[in-house]
Write a protein that holds these residues in place. Structure first.
Motif, short mmCIF file in Angstrom:
data_model
loop_
_atom_site.label_atom_id
_atom_site.label_comp_id
_atom_site.label_asym_id
_atom_site.label_seq_id
_atom_site.Cartn_x
_atom_site.Cartn_y
_atom_site.Cartn_z
N ASP A 104 113.57 -16.74 114.98
CA ASP A 104 112.60 -15.92 115.69
C ASP A 104 111.95 -14.93 114.73
O ASP A 104 110.73 -14.75 114.74
CB ASP A 104 113.22 -15.21 116.90
CG ASP A 104 114.44 -14.37 116.54
OD1 ASP A 104 115.11 -14.65 115.52
OD2 ASP A 104 114.74 -13.44 117.31
N SER A 105 112.74 -14.36 113.85
CA SER A 105 112.20 -13.42 112.85
C SER A 105 111.31 -14.13 111.85
O SER A 105 110.27 -13.59 111.45
CB SER A 105 113.34 -12.71 112.11
OG SER A 105 114.04 -11.88 112.99
N ARG A 117 108.02 -14.82 113.66
CA ARG A 117 107.26 -13.59 113.80
C ARG A 117 106.68 -13.15 112.46
O ARG A 117 105.52 -12.72 112.38
CB ARG A 117 108.16 -12.50 114.39
CG ARG A 117 107.39 -11.32 114.95
CD ARG A 117 108.30 -10.32 115.64
NE ARG A 117 108.95 -9.49 114.65
CZ ARG A 117 110.27 -9.38 114.49
NH1 ARG A 117 111.09 -10.04 115.27
NH2 ARG A 117 110.78 -8.60 113.57
N LEU A 119 104.30 -16.63 120.68
CA LEU A 119 105.69 -16.21 120.85
C LEU A 119 106.13 -16.40 122.30
O LEU A 119 105.36 -16.17 123.22
CB LEU A 119 105.84 -14.75 120.41
CG LEU A 119 105.59 -14.55 118.91
CD1 LEU A 119 105.43 -13.08 118.58
CD2 LEU A 119 106.71 -15.17 118.09
N SER A 133 108.29 -14.81 124.21
CA SER A 133 108.68 -13.69 125.08
C SER A 133 107.82 -12.46 124.80
O SER A 133 107.31 -12.27 123.69
CB SER A 133 110.16 -13.34 124.87
OG SER A 133 110.35 -12.70 123.63
N LEU A 192 109.30 -10.31 121.87
CA LEU A 192 108.91 -10.72 120.51
C LEU A 192 107.45 -10.38 120.23
O LEU A 192 107.11 -9.95 119.13
CB LEU A 192 109.14 -12.21 120.31
CG LEU A 192 110.58 -12.67 120.09
CD1 LEU A 192 110.66 -14.18 120.06
CD2 LEU A 192 111.13 -12.09 118.80
N GLN A 200 107.27 -6.76 119.46
CA GLN A 200 107.78 -6.49 118.12
C GLN A 200 106.72 -6.82 117.07
O GLN A 200 106.52 -6.07 116.11
CB GLN A 200 109.05 -7.31 117.85
CG GLN A 200 110.26 -6.81 118.58
CD GLN A 200 111.46 -7.72 118.38
OE1 GLN A 200 111.34 -8.84 117.88
NE2 GLN A 200 112.62 -7.25 118.77
#
Length: 69
Positions: free
Chosen positions: A25-26, A29, A50, A52, A55, A58
């Motif tokens: 996920d990171s 992103r 993304l 969600s 995320l 973020q």
């Protein structure tokens, strides 16, 4: 009952039921962050990639910090 296999939204590798294996996920992103800063895509396009709201938020926070420096 069988469950549908899931794959990572970043790299396409199989997961154990989530959108990403640990750490991906990171990575996803981060790639979107770089693409927005490079002007390749808009922030709205990146947020839509993304899975969600958390995320996406973020990502927006990361971009705001990068623009402030």
């Amino acid at each position: 009952m069988t469950t549908e296999p899931t794959v990572c939204r970043h790299c396409g590798e199989p997961t154990r039921g989530g959108d990403y294996p640990p750490g991906h996920d990171s990575k996803h992103r981060g790639e979107l962050h770089r693409a927005v800063l490079a002007g390749e895509i808009t922030e709205e396009q990146a947020r839509a990639e993304l899975p969600s709201l958390a995320l996406a938020d973020q990502l927006s926070n990361d971009l705001a910090r990068a623009r402030d420096t």
